[in-house]
Write a protein that holds these residues in place. Sequence first.
Motif, PDB file in Angstrom:
ATOM      1  N   GLY A 173      34.015  -6.383  38.237  1.00 41.39           N
ATOM      2  CA  GLY A 173      33.074  -6.201  37.149  1.00 41.39           C
ATOM      3  C   GLY A 173      31.762  -6.893  37.434  1.00 41.39           C
ATOM      4  O   GLY A 173      31.581  -7.587  38.431  1.00 41.39           O
ATOM      5  N   GLY A 174      30.811  -6.726  36.523  1.00 45.55           N
ATOM      6  CA  GLY A 174      29.495  -7.325  36.693  1.00 45.55           C
ATOM      7  C   GLY A 174      29.515  -8.815  36.440  1.00 45.55           C
ATOM      8  O   GLY A 174      30.537  -9.414  36.167  1.00 45.55           O
ATOM      9  N   LYS A 175      28.328  -9.435  36.493  1.00 46.81           N
ATOM     10  CA  LYS A 175      28.222 -10.882  36.368  1.00 46.81           C
ATOM     11  C   LYS A 175      27.752 -11.304  34.976  1.00 46.81           C
ATOM     12  O   LYS A 175      27.179 -12.373  34.798  1.00 46.81           O
ATOM     13  N   SER A 176      27.958 -10.450  33.970  1.00 41.62           N
ATOM     14  CA  SER A 176      27.556 -10.807  32.628  1.00 41.62           C
ATOM     15  C   SER A 176      28.486 -11.875  32.078  1.00 41.62           C
ATOM     16  O   SER A 176      29.529 -12.193  32.667  1.00 41.62           O
ATOM     17  N   LYS A 177      28.120 -12.430  30.923  1.00 44.84           N
ATOM     18  CA  LYS A 177      28.927 -13.480  30.323  1.00 44.84           C
ATOM     19  C   LYS A 177      30.303 -12.978  29.893  1.00 44.84           C
ATOM     20  O   LYS A 177      31.186 -13.779  29.599  1.00 44.84           O
ATOM     21  N   HIS A 178      30.459 -11.642  29.841  1.00 48.34           N
ATOM     22  CA  HIS A 178      31.742 -11.078  29.417  1.00 48.34           C
ATOM     23  C   HIS A 178      32.692 -10.810  30.576  1.00 48.34           C
ATOM     24  O   HIS A 178      33.799 -10.375  30.376  1.00 48.34           O
ATOM     25  N   ALA A 179      32.250 -11.037  31.856  1.00 43.31           N
ATOM     26  CA  ALA A 179      33.103 -10.693  32.960  1.00 43.31           C
ATOM     27  C   ALA A 179      34.302 -11.638  33.011  1.00 43.31           C
ATOM     28  O   ALA A 179      34.174 -12.775  32.647  1.00 43.31           O
ATOM     29  N   PRO A 180      35.489 -11.110  33.404  1.00 46.34           N
ATOM     30  CA  PRO A 180      36.241 -11.225  34.641  1.00 46.34           C
ATOM     31  C   PRO A 180      35.817 -10.222  35.647  1.00 46.34           C
ATOM     32  O   PRO A 180      36.334  -9.618  35.984  1.00 46.34           O
ATOM     33  N   SER A 239      37.377  11.219  44.934  1.00 51.64           N
ATOM     34  CA  SER A 239      35.987  11.059  45.348  1.00 51.64           C
ATOM     35  C   SER A 239      35.007  10.939  44.198  1.00 51.64           C
ATOM     36  O   SER A 239      33.862  10.549  44.407  1.00 51.64           O
ATOM     37  N   TYR A 240      35.435  11.243  42.976  1.00 54.62           N
ATOM     38  CA  TYR A 240      34.540  11.077  41.831  1.00 54.62           C
ATOM     39  C   TYR A 240      34.385   9.616  41.426  1.00 54.62           C
ATOM     40  O   TYR A 240      33.483   9.280  40.673  1.00 54.62           O
ATOM     41  N   CYS A 241      35.271   8.764  41.887  1.00 53.59           N
ATOM     42  CA  CYS A 241      35.191   7.358  41.486  1.00 53.59           C
ATOM     43  C   CYS A 241      35.295   6.407  42.680  1.00 53.59           C
ATOM     44  O   CYS A 241      35.280   5.196  42.517  1.00 53.59           O
ATOM     45  N   ASP A 242      35.351   6.933  43.886  1.00 49.99           N
ATOM     46  CA  ASP A 242      35.503   6.118  45.091  1.00 49.99           C
ATOM     47  C   ASP A 242      34.186   5.431  45.447  1.00 49.99           C
ATOM     48  O   ASP A 242      33.170   6.080  45.642  1.00 49.99           O
ATOM     49  N   PHE A 295      20.981   4.939  46.954  1.00 50.25           N
ATOM     50  CA  PHE A 295      21.578   3.595  46.883  1.00 50.25           C
ATOM     51  C   PHE A 295      22.810   3.557  47.757  1.00 50.25           C
ATOM     52  O   PHE A 295      23.646   4.462  47.676  1.00 50.25           O
ATOM     53  N   PRO A 296      22.950   2.557  48.616  1.00 46.32           N
ATOM     54  CA  PRO A 296      22.030   1.437  48.857  1.00 46.32           C
ATOM     55  C   PRO A 296      20.992   1.710  49.939  1.00 46.32           C
ATOM     56  O   PRO A 296      20.424   0.786  50.496  1.00 46.32           O
ATOM     57  N   GLY A 332      24.031   8.049  45.764  1.00 47.34           N
ATOM     58  CA  GLY A 332      23.983   6.665  45.312  1.00 47.34           C
ATOM     59  C   GLY A 332      25.239   6.272  44.575  1.00 47.34           C
ATOM     60  O   GLY A 332      26.353   6.526  45.032  1.00 47.34           O
ATOM     61  N   ARG A 333      25.072   5.685  43.400  1.00 44.91           N
ATOM     62  CA  ARG A 333      26.204   5.194  42.614  1.00 44.91           C
ATOM     63  C   ARG A 333      27.035   6.343  42.057  1.00 44.91           C
ATOM     64  O   ARG A 333      26.530   7.433  41.825  1.00 44.91           O
ATOM     65  N   VAL A 334      28.336   6.042  41.832  1.00 37.92           N
ATOM     66  CA  VAL A 334      29.238   6.996  41.202  1.00 37.92           C
ATOM     67  C   VAL A 334      29.671   6.426  39.852  1.00 37.92           C
ATOM     68  O   VAL A 334      29.256   5.344  39.449  1.00 37.92           O
ATOM     69  N   PHE A 335      30.527   7.150  39.143  1.00 40.82           N
ATOM     70  CA  PHE A 335      30.836   6.784  37.758  1.00 40.82           C
ATOM     71  C   PHE A 335      31.347   5.361  37.611  1.00 40.82           C
ATOM     72  O   PHE A 335      30.946   4.635  36.707  1.00 40.82           O
ATOM     73  N   THR A 336      32.248   4.939  38.481  1.00 42.01           N
ATOM     74  CA  THR A 336      32.850   3.615  38.335  1.00 42.01           C
ATOM     75  C   THR A 336      31.839   2.489  38.495  1.00 42.01           C
ATOM     76  O   THR A 336      32.064   1.380  38.020  1.00 42.01           O
ATOM     77  N   ASP A 337      30.717   2.754  39.157  1.00 40.09           N
ATOM     78  CA  ASP A 337      29.686   1.734  39.294  1.00 40.09           C
ATOM     79  C   ASP A 337      29.022   1.405  37.959  1.00 40.09           C
ATOM     80  O   ASP A 337      28.392   0.351  37.818  1.00 40.09           O
ATOM     81  N   TYR A 338      29.135   2.288  36.980  1.00 41.26           N
ATOM     82  CA  TYR A 338      28.457   2.095  35.702  1.00 41.26           C
ATOM     83  C   TYR A 338      29.313   1.381  34.665  1.00 41.26           C
ATOM     84  O   TYR A 338      28.831   1.015  33.607  1.00 41.26           O
ATOM     85  N   LEU A 339      30.555   1.086  34.895  1.00 40.77           N
ATOM     86  CA  LEU A 339      31.404   0.360  33.946  1.00 40.77           C
ATOM     87  C   LEU A 339      31.222  -1.150  34.204  1.00 40.77           C
ATOM     88  O   LEU A 339      31.618  -1.620  35.263  1.00 40.77           O
ATOM     89  N   ASP A 340      30.692  -2.087  33.026  1.00 42.23           N
ATOM     90  CA  ASP A 340      30.672  -3.552  32.975  1.00 42.23           C
ATOM     91  C   ASP A 340      31.665  -3.975  31.967  1.00 42.23           C
ATOM     92  O   ASP A 340      31.410  -4.060  30.806  1.00 42.23           O
ATOM     93  N   LEU A 341      33.062  -4.374  32.285  1.00 43.95           N
ATOM     94  CA  LEU A 341      34.281  -4.365  31.446  1.00 43.95           C
ATOM     95  C   LEU A 341      34.526  -5.731  30.807  1.00 43.95           C
ATOM     96  O   LEU A 341      34.296  -6.752  31.415  1.00 43.95           O
ATOM     97  N   LYS A 342      35.114  -5.679  29.592  1.00 45.28           N
ATOM     98  CA  LYS A 342      35.473  -6.931  28.921  1.00 45.28           C
ATOM     99  C   LYS A 342      36.899  -7.350  29.267  1.00 45.28           C
ATOM    100  O   LYS A 342      37.229  -8.526  29.256  1.00 45.28           O
ATOM    101  N   ASN A 343      37.743  -6.396  29.534  1.00 46.22           N
ATOM    102  CA  ASN A 343      39.112  -6.683  29.943  1.00 46.22           C
ATOM    103  C   ASN A 343      39.487  -5.751  31.091  1.00 46.22           C
ATOM    104  O   ASN A 343      38.849  -4.739  31.317  1.00 46.22           O
ATOM    105  N   SER A 344      40.528  -6.120  31.807  1.00 39.01           N
ATOM    106  CA  SER A 344      40.957  -5.297  32.930  1.00 39.01           C
ATOM    107  C   SER A 344      41.496  -3.957  32.446  1.00 39.01           C
ATOM    108  O   SER A 344      42.161  -3.858  31.428  1.00 39.01           O
TER     109      SER A 344
END
Length: 286
Positions: free
Chosen positions: A29-36, A45-48, A68-69, A79-91
């Motif tokens: 996940g991302g580096k926001s305060k909500h990450a794990p 291939s749609y999410c790889d 990207f990159p 560039g980015r695919v769908f999974t790159d756009y998810l910043d998750l609060k839980n696994s």
Amino acid sequence: MYSYNKLFTLLSLFAILYLSGQRGFQVEGGKSKHAPKKLFVFGDSYCDTGNIKKAIANSWKDPYGVTFPGKPVGRFSDGRVFTDYLDLKNSVALVSVAGNDYSYYLTTNGSLAGIPSFIASLVNQTTIDLIRLKKLGVKKVVVDGLQPLGCLPFATALSSFKQCNSTANALTNLHNSLLIQSVAKLNQENKDHPSFIILDFYDAFLSVLQNPSKHNIENPLKPCCTGAIGGYKCGSVDNNNVKKYTVCDNPKKAFFWDDVHPTQAGWNAVFHELKSTKALHQILHN
């Protein structure tokens, strides 16, 4: 109505879908305060984000990754695919299935008459796999519905990229309808803790394709990277390393990158269409 031969030709084209195969991998996940926060993906291939071996995929060749990159890294896009756009609060476990299963069916002498029953069996197997993930302790399992297959460039090529194919979309709707029924039943059996979520790729894709200017997209059904000579695919070169493909001037204005996969701009548009849905809210925040 499509003739039998035309229908067979169209359905046979499903064989080019999702050349990357089914794989499982983990996206941090991302580096926001909500990450794990971790996203475990069982998909294609749609999410790889670059898990496929270099020796078997054009996604490790130019011009993939040009946006990207800036170089090929295995993503089936510019560039980015769908999974790159998810910043998750839980696994979360994300299951992305169906494309390779249909191509395998059609390339191993699967009959047209048997497609409806095959769709039912595929959804049934997907349901079994969702239950297995739940039993492993995964609290939230997400499965995406099929995107409108009749709107992918391999199908719209038959109309010079002018319109989606209703026959292929009808088959897509059958798959999605059965999946919705199955997931609803799973959640009904676990009323207190519903664990299964469907991402509606079908409506999200159509929303973008029917109103492309909203996302600054032009010629939405035409792929950006195409084979310059019939039969060649994006990234193909000859024995002298001469390119057998052409790339549009601005991938940021294209929805599709190649015959099957969206561009980074396309995935970004799909993600924004999904942002207002209850399903994505459940994934990102609950």
